[in-house]
Design an enzyme around this catalytic site. Structure first.
Site, short mmCIF file in Angstrom:
data_model
loop_
_atom_site.label_atom_id
_atom_site.label_comp_id
_atom_site.label_asym_id
_atom_site.label_seq_id
_atom_site.Cartn_x
_atom_site.Cartn_y
_atom_site.Cartn_z
CE LYS A 1 31.72 48.84 86.00
NZ LYS A 1 31.46 47.75 85.03
CE1 TYR B 1 29.56 51.83 86.85
CE2 TYR B 1 31.63 53.02 87.01
CZ TYR B 1 30.72 52.30 86.27
OH TYR B 1 30.99 52.03 84.94
N1 LIG Z 1 29.02 54.16 78.96
C1 LIG Z 1 30.07 54.54 79.69
O1 LIG Z 1 30.45 55.72 79.70
C2 LIG Z 1 30.83 53.50 80.48
C3 LIG Z 1 32.08 53.87 81.03
C4 LIG Z 1 32.79 52.93 81.76
C5 LIG Z 1 32.28 51.65 81.93
N2 LIG Z 1 31.06 51.33 81.40
C6 LIG Z 1 30.56 49.97 81.63
O2 LIG Z 1 30.16 49.42 80.42
C7 LIG Z 1 29.25 48.35 80.67
C8 LIG Z 1 28.11 48.40 79.67
O3 LIG Z 1 27.39 49.59 79.89
P1 LIG Z 1 26.82 50.52 78.72
O4 LIG Z 1 27.45 51.85 78.89
O5 LIG Z 1 26.89 49.82 77.42
O6 LIG Z 1 25.31 50.68 79.24
P2 LIG Z 1 23.89 50.33 78.62
O7 LIG Z 1 22.92 50.77 79.68
O8 LIG Z 1 23.74 50.91 77.26
O9 LIG Z 1 23.89 48.74 78.52
C9 LIG Z 1 23.89 47.93 79.67
C10 LIG Z 1 23.06 46.67 79.40
O10 LIG Z 1 23.15 45.84 80.56
C11 LIG Z 1 21.86 45.31 80.84
N3 LIG Z 1 21.75 45.00 82.26
C12 LIG Z 1 21.77 45.87 83.30
N4 LIG Z 1 21.59 45.23 84.45
C13 LIG Z 1 21.44 43.92 84.15
C14 LIG Z 1 21.21 42.76 84.92
N5 LIG Z 1 21.06 42.84 86.26
N6 LIG Z 1 21.13 41.57 84.30
C15 LIG Z 1 21.25 41.48 82.95
N7 LIG Z 1 21.46 42.55 82.16
C16 LIG Z 1 21.55 43.76 82.76
C17 LIG Z 1 20.91 46.44 80.43
O11 LIG Z 1 19.57 45.96 80.22
C18 LIG Z 1 21.57 46.98 79.19
O12 LIG Z 1 21.09 46.33 78.02
C19 LIG Z 1 28.86 48.49 82.14
O13 LIG Z 1 29.53 47.51 82.91
C20 LIG Z 1 29.34 49.87 82.51
O14 LIG Z 1 29.63 50.00 83.88
C21 LIG Z 1 30.34 52.22 80.68
#
Ligand SMILES: NC(=O)c1ccc[n+]([C@@H]2O[C@H](COP(=O)([O-])OP(=O)(O)OC[C@H]3O[C@@H](n4cnc5c(N)ncnc54)[C@H](O)[C@@H]3O)[C@@H](O)[C@H]2O)c1
Length: 255
Positions: free
Chosen positions: A163, A159
């Site tokens: 990133k 990860y």
């Molecule tokens: N939540 C956190 O604490 C956090 C922190 C830093 C970064 N992020 C980043 O935020 C972004 C969104 O994540 P989130 O926290 O909202 O998670 P989440 O799991 O709530 O949403 C992610 C969405 O992406 C979709 N997805 C996953 N793999 C996929 C694929 N191969 N093709 C199409 N769709 C796909 C999932 O079905 C889901 O609807 C990500 O890139 C994650 O790395 C999240």
């Protein structure tokens, strides 16, 4: 140039828009008058968000599939162009966590899954969208990077590498398309309340081992707080901002 973040009529693609940060971003863009392509592998979730948008008077269509598949990438791009006449904004947000493992404990499966979804898919979708933005002479690309784009203690090897790769891609695009009217930026969220999960059993080198290096992580964000930063970076209010990785992390990266 307007200093407003509202984007009436703009064609916006949001990946991972079925849940969490992507869902909040799609809803906020739609609320501001944009037309949104809800791209997600989870069809039921994507349809639910599209319905939420249309119920409140907005415009949204879905594009369903795993973004590791080039055909799905092409379908997402084609949907925006055919339905909305182009691509004004691309939000590369879909992503997954890793198992918090150190490099020696990271198998090829985990490495390829995480790099494939978090780095290769955003690269390919950007590559597919760019010709449309170049033809229009304008465009805004926003990535959802991570605290793990800024430090080595926020996640596992896969990860963190994915990133940091997104941070590099954000900057490369900002430089190479600087004179073409295309801006590229990223948000770097700290902990945010969404449906994201560590995607396997936590490895021996997981959060416990990382804890001494993590610093004070602060309060978790709401998905809407991340969405607000994405919509800002995509807007004319951010017209001179490109190549920025904006922490949205309650000051975690400043600790
Ligand atoms: N939540 C956190 O604490 C956090 C922190 C830093 C970064 N992020 C980043 O935020 C972004 C969104 O994540 P989130 O926290 O909202 O998670 P989440 O799991 O709530 O949403 C992610 C969405 O992406 C979709 N997805 C996953 N793999 C996929 C694929 N191969 N093709 C199409 N769709 C796909 C999932 O079905 C889901 O609807 C990500 O890139 C994650 O790395 C999240």
């Amino acid at each position: 140039m307007s200093a407003s973040t509202s984007s009436p009529g703009r064609s916006v693609i949001v990946t991972g828009a079925g849940s969490g940060i992507g869902r909040a971003t799609a809803l906020l863009f739609a609320q501001e008058g944009a037309r949104v392509v809800i791209a997600d592998v989870d069809e039921a979730a994507a349809l639910a968000v599209a319905e939420e948008v249309t119920r409140s008077g907005g415009t949204a269509v879905t594009a369903i599939g795993d973004l590791r598949d080039q055909a799905v990438v092409d379908e997402v791009t084609a949907t925006a162009v055919e339905e909305f006449g182009g691509i004004d904004v691309l939000v590369n947000n879909a992503g997954i966590m890793d198992s918090m493992s150190a490099a020696a404990d990271t198998g090829d499966d985990e490495w390829e899954r995480v790099i494939g979804i978090n780095l290769t898919a955003p690269f390919r979708l950007t590559r597919a969208a760019l010709p449309h933005m170049l033809a229009a002479g304008k465009g805004a690309i926003v990535f959802t990077a991570s605290e793990a784009s800024l430090r080595g203690s926020a996640a596992g090897a896969a990860y963190t590498a994915s990133k940091h790769g997104i941070a590099g891609l954000t900057k490369s695009l900002a430089v190479m398309y600087r004179d073409k009217g295309i801006r590229s930026n990223a948000i770097a969220p700290g902990g945010t309340i969404t449906n994201i999960r560590v995607d396997a059993d936590r490895g021996a080198h997981g959060p416990g081992a990382l804890a001494p290096y993590m610093g004070n992580v602060g309060s978790p964000a709401r998905a809407q707080e991340q969405a607000a930063a994405i919509v800002f970076l995509a807007s004319d209010a951010a017209s001179n901002i490109s190549g920025a990785i904006l922490p949205v992390d309650n000051g975690w990266s400043a600790v």
